[in-house]
Design a protein around this motif. Structure first.
Motif, PDB file in Angstrom:
ATOM      1  N   PRO A  15       0.831  -1.210   0.000  1.00  0.00           N
ATOM      2  CA  PRO A  15       0.000   0.000   0.000  1.00  0.00           C
ATOM      3  C   PRO A  15       0.864   1.258   0.000  1.00  0.00           C
ATOM      4  O   PRO A  15       2.056   1.221   0.293  1.00  0.00           O
ATOM      5  CB  PRO A  15      -0.793  -0.112   1.298  1.00  0.00           C
ATOM      6  CG  PRO A  15      -0.747  -1.554   1.652  1.00  0.00           C
ATOM      7  CD  PRO A  15       0.561  -2.077   1.123  1.00  0.00           C
ATOM      8  N   ILE A  16       0.206   2.387  -0.283  1.00  0.00           N
ATOM      9  CA  ILE A  16       0.902   3.667  -0.327  1.00  0.00           C
ATOM     10  C   ILE A  16       1.547   3.941   1.029  1.00  0.00           C
ATOM     11  O   ILE A  16       0.885   3.906   2.053  1.00  0.00           O
ATOM     12  CB  ILE A  16      -0.075   4.792  -0.684  1.00  0.00           C
ATOM     13  CG1 ILE A  16      -0.602   4.574  -2.096  1.00  0.00           C
ATOM     14  CG2 ILE A  16       0.588   6.158  -0.572  1.00  0.00           C
ATOM     15  CD1 ILE A  16      -1.706   5.493  -2.485  1.00  0.00           C
ATOM     16  N   PRO A  17       2.838   4.233   1.042  1.00  0.00           N
ATOM     17  CA  PRO A  17       3.513   4.507   2.315  1.00  0.00           C
ATOM     18  C   PRO A  17       3.087   5.844   2.882  1.00  0.00           C
ATOM     19  O   PRO A  17       2.796   6.785   2.135  1.00  0.00           O
ATOM     20  CB  PRO A  17       4.996   4.529   1.931  1.00  0.00           C
ATOM     21  CG  PRO A  17       5.016   4.836   0.477  1.00  0.00           C
ATOM     22  CD  PRO A  17       3.757   4.276  -0.102  1.00  0.00           C
ATOM     23  N   PRO A  18       3.053   5.965   4.218  1.00  0.00           N
ATOM     24  CA  PRO A  18       2.653   7.228   4.836  1.00  0.00           C
ATOM     25  C   PRO A  18       3.674   8.336   4.589  1.00  0.00           C
ATOM     26  O   PRO A  18       3.346   9.506   4.678  1.00  0.00           O
ATOM     27  CB  PRO A  18       2.541   6.887   6.321  1.00  0.00           C
ATOM     28  CG  PRO A  18       3.379   5.678   6.502  1.00  0.00           C
ATOM     29  CD  PRO A  18       3.346   4.930   5.197  1.00  0.00           C
ATOM     30  N   ASP A  19       4.908   7.969   4.275  1.00  0.00           N
ATOM     31  CA  ASP A  19       5.958   8.964   4.033  1.00  0.00           C
ATOM     32  C   ASP A  19       6.297   9.028   2.543  1.00  0.00           C
ATOM     33  O   ASP A  19       7.454   9.079   2.146  1.00  0.00           O
ATOM     34  CB  ASP A  19       7.193   8.658   4.873  1.00  0.00           C
ATOM     35  CG  ASP A  19       7.731   7.251   4.639  1.00  0.00           C
ATOM     36  OD1 ASP A  19       7.019   6.418   4.042  1.00  0.00           O
ATOM     37  OD2 ASP A  19       8.878   6.990   5.044  1.00  0.00           O
ATOM     38  N   LEU A  20       5.263   9.057   1.714  1.00  0.00           N
ATOM     39  CA  LEU A  20       5.410   9.028   0.265  1.00  0.00           C
ATOM     40  C   LEU A  20       6.314  10.145  -0.251  1.00  0.00           C
ATOM     41  O   LEU A  20       7.232   9.902  -1.039  1.00  0.00           O
ATOM     42  CB  LEU A  20       4.028   9.125  -0.386  1.00  0.00           C
ATOM     43  CG  LEU A  20       3.961   9.036  -1.903  1.00  0.00           C
ATOM     44  CD1 LEU A  20       4.349   7.646  -2.365  1.00  0.00           C
ATOM     45  CD2 LEU A  20       2.547   9.367  -2.387  1.00  0.00           C
ATOM     46  N   VAL A  21       6.076  11.371   0.181  1.00  0.00           N
ATOM     47  CA  VAL A  21       6.845  12.499  -0.337  1.00  0.00           C
ATOM     48  C   VAL A  21       8.316  12.425   0.081  1.00  0.00           C
ATOM     49  O   VAL A  21       9.197  12.570  -0.773  1.00  0.00           O
ATOM     50  CB  VAL A  21       6.193  13.837   0.059  1.00  0.00           C
ATOM     51  CG1 VAL A  21       7.089  15.020  -0.295  1.00  0.00           C
ATOM     52  CG2 VAL A  21       4.831  13.975  -0.631  1.00  0.00           C
ATOM     53  N   PRO A  22       8.635  12.175   1.357  1.00  0.00           N
ATOM     54  CA  PRO A  22      10.059  12.060   1.700  1.00  0.00           C
ATOM     55  C   PRO A  22      10.769  10.924   0.955  1.00  0.00           C
ATOM     56  O   PRO A  22      11.925  11.066   0.547  1.00  0.00           O
ATOM     57  CB  PRO A  22      10.059  11.809   3.210  1.00  0.00           C
ATOM     58  CG  PRO A  22       8.764  12.361   3.690  1.00  0.00           C
ATOM     59  CD  PRO A  22       7.796  12.150   2.564  1.00  0.00           C
ATOM     60  N   LYS A  23      10.070   9.806   0.749  1.00  0.00           N
ATOM     61  CA  LYS A  23      10.683   8.699  -0.001  1.00  0.00           C
ATOM     62  C   LYS A  23      10.933   9.103  -1.448  1.00  0.00           C
ATOM     63  O   LYS A  23      11.972   8.767  -2.032  1.00  0.00           O
ATOM     64  CB  LYS A  23       9.796   7.459   0.051  1.00  0.00           C
ATOM     65  CG  LYS A  23       9.858   6.731   1.369  1.00  0.00           C
ATOM     66  CD  LYS A  23       9.054   5.442   1.331  1.00  0.00           C
ATOM     67  CE  LYS A  23       9.220   4.678   2.636  1.00  0.00           C
ATOM     68  NZ  LYS A  23       8.529   3.386   2.606  1.00  0.00           N
ATOM     69  N   ALA A  24       9.988   9.822  -2.034  1.00  0.00           N
ATOM     70  CA  ALA A  24      10.157  10.282  -3.412  1.00  0.00           C
ATOM     71  C   ALA A  24      11.337  11.254  -3.498  1.00  0.00           C
ATOM     72  O   ALA A  24      12.153  11.167  -4.426  1.00  0.00           O
ATOM     73  CB  ALA A  24       8.876  10.951  -3.901  1.00  0.00           C
ATOM     74  N   ARG A  25      11.436  12.144  -2.532  1.00  0.00           N
ATOM     75  CA  ARG A  25      12.541  13.101  -2.544  1.00  0.00           C
ATOM     76  C   ARG A  25      13.891  12.384  -2.440  1.00  0.00           C
ATOM     77  O   ARG A  25      14.834  12.710  -3.161  1.00  0.00           O
ATOM     78  CB  ARG A  25      12.398  14.110  -1.399  1.00  0.00           C
ATOM     79  CG  ARG A  25      13.465  15.186  -1.453  1.00  0.00           C
ATOM     80  CD  ARG A  25      13.536  16.033  -0.190  1.00  0.00           C
ATOM     81  NE  ARG A  25      14.433  17.145  -0.358  1.00  0.00           N
ATOM     82  CZ  ARG A  25      15.754  17.065  -0.436  1.00  0.00           C
ATOM     83  NH1 ARG A  25      16.366  15.901  -0.345  1.00  0.00           N
ATOM     84  NH2 ARG A  25      16.497  18.147  -0.595  1.00  0.00           N
ATOM     85  N   ARG A  26      13.973  11.408  -1.551  1.00  0.00           N
ATOM     86  CA  ARG A  26      15.246  10.689  -1.380  1.00  0.00           C
ATOM     87  C   ARG A  26      15.631   9.947  -2.651  1.00  0.00           C
ATOM     88  O   ARG A  26      16.804   9.944  -3.046  1.00  0.00           O
ATOM     89  CB  ARG A  26      15.151   9.725  -0.189  1.00  0.00           C
ATOM     90  CG  ARG A  26      15.180  10.420   1.170  1.00  0.00           C
ATOM     91  CD  ARG A  26      15.377   9.453   2.317  1.00  0.00           C
ATOM     92  NE  ARG A  26      14.344   8.445   2.420  1.00  0.00           N
ATOM     93  CZ  ARG A  26      13.207   8.592   3.101  1.00  0.00           C
ATOM     94  NH1 ARG A  26      12.959   9.719   3.748  1.00  0.00           N
ATOM     95  NH2 ARG A  26      12.319   7.614   3.159  1.00  0.00           N
TER      96      ARG A  26
END
Length: 198
Positions: free
Chosen positions: A13-24
């Motif tokens: 499922p969609i991770p709760p920290d989607l944006v930080p993971k995308a940035r990394r």
């Protein structure tokens, strides 16, 4: 129609920290590419400003897709040398949510360039995510210059045409796509203003 919150096939499922993971991930793949990294950072910041142009709860999808939209330029994952397709295939294989994958695949007129490059069938592997999220991603990308500077849509299209030779697929793409994608930007501006886009 697929649930836009559904994760890519075989993924979690969609991770709760989607944006930080995308940035990394974007930082790992794009920061070695010089000014491309400046562009990506500015597109993500612009996307964050455009959250009110998308449905409540979709802001993180928009910002994550903005961080990831140019990962296909990374030599580590570039196979076709067409960055929307390479990025989307990589993200799908890594288990990113299907909506993010489809936004990356189709960002900023990719379908027009795919036709110019003879890759239309390959890009069609990914459903076209028509609607406010794609419009807002187009707006973020196409109002941000190659070094991260803020531009109007017309300035951005002009600088793209200035950078490429007339026989280049990118140049040919923007002769067709430029007027069409102007509507995406207009709809986003209308949504931000609280109007009903036409």
């Amino acid at each position: 129609m697929r649930d836009p919150l559904q994760a890519a096939e075989g993924s979690s499922p969609i991770p709760p920290d989607l944006v930080p993971k995308a940035r990394r991930l974007a930082e790992r793949l794009v920061s070695p590419l010089g000014r491309r990294w400046s562009h990506v950072q500015a597109v993500a910041a612009r996307a964050d400003e455009l959250r009110d142009a998308v449905a409540a709860g979709d802001g993180d999808h928009l910002v994550a897709a903005a961080w990831l939209h140019d990962v296909g330029y990374s030599p580590e994952i570039s196979h076709t040398r067409f960055h929307p397709l390479d990025g989307a295939r990589f993200l799908r294989k890594q288990g990113w949510p299907a909506l993010i994958v489809d936004l990356v695949a189709h960002h900023s007129g990719a379908r027009y360039e795919a036709e110019q490059r003879g890759l239309g069938a390959e890009l069609a592997e990914f459903p076209f995510p028509d609607g406010p999220l794609l419009d807002a991603l187009v707006t973020a990308d196409l109002t941000t210059g190659p070094s991260g500077e803020r531009l109007t849509y017309d300035e951005r299209i002009s600088e793209i045409l200035d950078r490429y030779a007339a026989d280049d697929p990118v140049y040919k793409t923007w002769l067709t796509a430029g007027p069409i994608l102007a509507h995406s930007v207009r709809r986003t501006v209308e949504r931000l203003a609280g109007g009903q886009p036409r």
